[in-house]
Design a protein around this motif. Structure first.
Motif, PDB file in Angstrom:
ATOM      1  N   GLU A 173       0.820  -1.216   0.000  1.00 46.99           N
ATOM      2  CA  GLU A 173       0.000   0.000   0.000  1.00 46.99           C
ATOM      3  C   GLU A 173       0.857   1.271   0.000  1.00 46.99           C
ATOM      4  N   PRO A 174       1.910   1.364   0.830  1.00 44.41           N
ATOM      5  CA  PRO A 174       2.754   2.564   0.766  1.00 44.41           C
ATOM      6  C   PRO A 174       3.434   2.742  -0.584  1.00 44.41           C
ATOM      7  N   GLU A 175       3.876   1.647  -1.192  1.00 46.52           N
ATOM      8  CA  GLU A 175       4.496   1.742  -2.510  1.00 46.52           C
ATOM      9  C   GLU A 175       3.492   2.213  -3.556  1.00 46.52           C
ATOM     10  N   LEU A 176       2.273   1.682  -3.485  1.00 45.55           N
ATOM     11  CA  LEU A 176       1.242   2.117  -4.420  1.00 45.55           C
ATOM     12  C   LEU A 176       0.977   3.611  -4.272  1.00 45.55           C
ATOM     13  N   GLN A 177       0.886   4.092  -3.046  1.00 47.60           N
ATOM     14  CA  GLN A 177       0.648   5.516  -2.833  1.00 47.60           C
ATOM     15  C   GLN A 177       1.789   6.348  -3.383  1.00 47.60           C
ATOM     16  N   GLU A 178       3.027   5.864  -3.232  1.00 47.94           N
ATOM     17  CA  GLU A 178       4.167   6.618  -3.744  1.00 47.94           C
ATOM     18  C   GLU A 178       4.145   6.669  -5.263  1.00 47.94           C
ATOM     19  N   TYR A 179       3.777   5.572  -5.912  1.00 45.27           N
ATOM     20  CA  TYR A 179       3.627   5.604  -7.373  1.00 45.27           C
ATOM     21  C   TYR A 179       2.585   6.638  -7.780  1.00 45.27           C
ATOM     22  N   LEU A 180       1.461   6.650  -7.081  1.00 47.17           N
ATOM     23  CA  LEU A 180       0.405   7.616  -7.392  1.00 47.17           C
ATOM     24  C   LEU A 180       0.889   9.047  -7.196  1.00 47.17           C
ATOM     25  N   ASP A 181       1.717   9.257  -6.199  1.00 42.15           N
ATOM     26  CA  ASP A 181       2.238  10.595  -5.940  1.00 42.15           C
ATOM     27  C   ASP A 181       3.199  11.066  -7.032  1.00 42.15           C
ATOM     28  N   CYS A 182       3.784  10.113  -7.758  1.00 46.55           N
ATOM     29  CA  CYS A 182       4.802  10.450  -8.765  1.00 46.55           C
ATOM     30  C   CYS A 182       4.243  10.583 -10.183  1.00 46.55           C
ATOM     31  N   GLY A 183       2.990  10.229 -10.391  1.00 48.47           N
ATOM     32  CA  GLY A 183       2.428  10.341 -11.734  1.00 48.47           C
ATOM     33  C   GLY A 183       1.227   9.437 -11.909  1.00 48.47           C
ATOM     34  N   PRO A 184       0.548   9.544 -13.040  1.00 51.70           N
ATOM     35  CA  PRO A 184      -0.671   8.765 -13.251  1.00 51.70           C
ATOM     36  C   PRO A 184      -0.394   7.296 -13.533  1.00 51.70           C
ATOM     37  N   ILE A 185      -1.010   6.426 -12.744  1.00 44.56           N
ATOM     38  CA  ILE A 185      -1.059   5.006 -13.055  1.00 44.56           C
ATOM     39  C   ILE A 185      -2.529   4.610 -13.144  1.00 44.56           C
ATOM     40  N   VAL A 186      -2.810   3.534 -13.867  1.00 44.60           N
ATOM     41  CA  VAL A 186      -4.208   3.182 -14.114  1.00 44.60           C
ATOM     42  C   VAL A 186      -4.614   1.861 -13.494  1.00 44.60           C
ATOM     43  N   SER A 187      -3.635   1.038 -13.052  1.00 45.31           N
ATOM     44  CA  SER A 187      -4.007  -0.295 -12.582  1.00 45.31           C
ATOM     45  C   SER A 187      -3.016  -0.839 -11.573  1.00 45.31           C
ATOM     46  N   ASP A 188      -3.499  -1.804 -10.799  1.00 45.49           N
ATOM     47  CA  ASP A 188      -2.666  -2.542  -9.847  1.00 45.49           C
ATOM     48  C   ASP A 188      -2.993  -4.018 -10.015  1.00 45.49           C
ATOM     49  N   GLN A 189      -1.960  -4.825 -10.193  1.00 51.06           N
ATOM     50  CA  GLN A 189      -2.124  -6.273 -10.339  1.00 51.06           C
ATOM     51  C   GLN A 189      -1.600  -6.956  -9.078  1.00 51.06           C
ATOM     52  N   PHE A 190      -2.411  -7.860  -8.528  1.00 54.40           N
ATOM     53  CA  PHE A 190      -2.010  -8.544  -7.307  1.00 54.40           C
ATOM     54  C   PHE A 190      -2.705  -9.900  -7.219  1.00 54.40           C
ATOM     55  N   ARG A 191      -2.133 -10.752  -6.366  1.00 49.19           N
ATOM     56  CA  ARG A 191      -2.741 -12.057  -6.122  1.00 49.19           C
ATOM     57  C   ARG A 191      -4.017 -11.868  -5.317  1.00 49.19           C
ATOM     58  N   TYR A 192      -5.078 -12.571  -5.743  1.00 46.00           N
ATOM     59  CA  TYR A 192      -6.359 -12.449  -5.042  1.00 46.00           C
ATOM     60  C   TYR A 192      -7.243 -13.616  -5.439  1.00 46.00           C
ATOM     61  N   SER A 193      -7.813 -14.272  -4.438  1.00 40.70           N
ATOM     62  CA  SER A 193      -8.753 -15.359  -4.712  1.00 40.70           C
ATOM     63  C   SER A 193      -9.653 -15.549  -3.501  1.00 40.70           C
ATOM     64  N   MET A 194     -10.612 -16.465  -3.632  1.00 40.25           N
ATOM     65  CA  MET A 194     -11.437 -16.841  -2.493  1.00 40.25           C
ATOM     66  C   MET A 194     -10.587 -17.263  -1.299  1.00 40.25           C
ATOM     67  N   MET A 195      -9.438 -17.872  -1.588  1.00 42.20           N
ATOM     68  CA  MET A 195      -8.592 -18.453  -0.554  1.00 42.20           C
ATOM     69  C   MET A 195      -7.473 -17.512  -0.111  1.00 42.20           C
ATOM     70  N   TYR A 196      -7.332 -16.386  -0.769  1.00 44.31           N
ATOM     71  CA  TYR A 196      -6.216 -15.492  -0.483  1.00 44.31           C
ATOM     72  C   TYR A 196      -6.692 -14.061  -0.706  1.00 44.31           C
ATOM     73  N   ARG A 197      -7.022 -13.369   0.381  1.00 44.57           N
ATOM     74  CA  ARG A 197      -7.677 -12.068   0.264  1.00 44.57           C
ATOM     75  C   ARG A 197      -6.934 -10.977   1.028  1.00 44.57           C
ATOM     76  N   GLU A 198      -5.610 -11.062   1.061  1.00 49.10           N
ATOM     77  CA  GLU A 198      -4.833 -10.064   1.788  1.00 49.10           C
ATOM     78  C   GLU A 198      -5.049  -8.656   1.249  1.00 49.10           C
ATOM     79  N   ALA A 199      -5.312  -8.533  -0.041  1.00 41.47           N
ATOM     80  CA  ALA A 199      -5.493  -7.207  -0.637  1.00 41.47           C
ATOM     81  C   ALA A 199      -6.699  -6.468  -0.073  1.00 41.47           C
ATOM     82  N   ASP A 200      -7.662  -7.204   0.505  1.00 42.34           N
ATOM     83  CA  ASP A 200      -8.827  -6.545   1.095  1.00 42.34           C
ATOM     84  C   ASP A 200      -8.420  -5.555   2.179  1.00 42.34           C
TER      85      ASP A 200
END
Length: 334
Positions: A173-200
């Motif tokens: 999350e801190p890295e994502l915020q820093e990318y956003l602070d440095c310029g426009p990004i449109v997407s984030d790709q991460f592992r996510y499934s019924m069995m793995y929901r850390e991104a929530d």
């Protein structure tokens, strides 16, 4: 097939995308897919309404990109092609990441290596522009290139017309915020499934807040959630699923719990007129903030089934049943 814009870009991408790792021919995902079958699979994906394809130089050491480059010829504007930078094996620039398929891999997001990588990917894809260019993994010590330097290099590629939009993968999350602070990004790709929901509890709330598209991978848990993996299924040496440390749900006791759960969901599938794979993908797309699911495939029939999930909507009763069962399942035993 449903389509959604990638963040603030004008790229209209199918909600079910084809992840092109398996067709790249690497050793880490079961038996090698021959090129004819790989091309038929990509073409079948397109025919089924998938226009969004996610690849990377490390998928078969450029071979996945080259296969996509063959298929898109003569109809390039009908495809949304995503590839990546940041995994490097030419020399020891960067920070050591892993020995992968008999090669040492380094993480590097230096401007000089990015400049080489983008030209190589453009050549492999046989195109003059990459729709979505993503950092594959964050830079790490000892050679931790500042995000501001990485973004400056990526923004120059956009200005030069070689890249249409910028995305990130596997960031905190801190890295994502820093990318956003440095310029426009449109997407984030991460592992996510019924069995793995850390991104929530990490990047997903920030993606929602910032209007970013989200690209989930391993949403079928490497095939476990398709119902085709049984208690007796074995994996060849070199297949990452043979190493339960990579995914503890493949440990025998955990695997049986998942198999029993999937068996109990078959009446739901009959009611919906779908299979387990389609229901799992549709559930993933129904999560707040999830916009696109990357689904790999090794043959045309697989990708055709995956694509059908792009038209499937789960009713509230089905969602409640699935969510209740997942809560009761809990976490894997390590």
């Amino acid at each position: 097939m449903k389509y959604q814009r990638l963040g603030s870009s004008d790229l209209n991408a199918s909600v079910v995308a084809m992840g092109a790792w398996a067709v790249g021919g690497g050793k880490s995902w079961g038996n090698k897919v021959d090129d004819d079958q790989a091309i038929r699979t990509i073409e079948s994906a397109f025919d089924a309404g998938i226009n969004f394809f996610d690849t990377a130089p490390a998928y078969g050491w450029g071979h996945s990109e080259k296969l996509l480059g063959q298929v898109i010829q003569g109809r390039r504007d009908q495809f949304v092609i995503a590839t990546k930078c940041g995994l490097w094996w030419d020399d020891d620039r960067g920070s050591f990441f892993a020995d992968f398929e008999d090669r040492p891999i380094y993480r590097t997001l230096r401007p000089d290596t990015i400049a080489i990588e983008v030209e190589r990917s453009l050549k492999n894809l046989n195109t003059d522009v990459i729709d979505l260019y993503q950092v594959h993994w964050p830079a790490v010590e000892p050679e931790n290139t500042p995000i501001a330097e990485t973004m400056a290099a990526l923004l120059k590629l956009v200005e030069a017309g070689k890249v249409r939009a910028i995305g990130v993968c596997n960031v905190s999350e801190p890295e994502l915020q820093e990318y956003l602070d440095c310029g426009p990004i449109v997407s984030d790709q991460f592992r996510y499934s019924m069995m793995y929901r850390e991104a929530d509890n990490d990047v997903l709330p920030l993606c929602r807040k910032q209007g970013l598209s989200t690209l989930t991978y391993m949403s079928l848990e490497q095939g476990l959630l398709t119902g085709k993996v049984t208690a007796a299924t074995t994996f060849k040496e070199g297949d990452i699923r043979a190493h339960a440390g990579w995914n503890p749900w493949y440990l025998p006791a955990n695997r049986m719990r998942v198999i029993e759960l999937l068996e109990s969901w078959k009446p739901l599938c009959e009611k919906l007129g779908c299979n387990l794979t389609q229901m799992v993908i549709a559930w993933t797309l129904a999560q707040d903030g999830i916009t696109h699911v990357l689904a790999g495939a090794r043959h045309p029939e697989q990708i055709q089934q995956n694509a059908a999930a792009g038209d499937l909507t789960l009713d509230e009763e089905t969602m409640r049943k699935i969510n209740t069962d997942l809560a009761a399942l809990g976490q894997p035993v390590q």
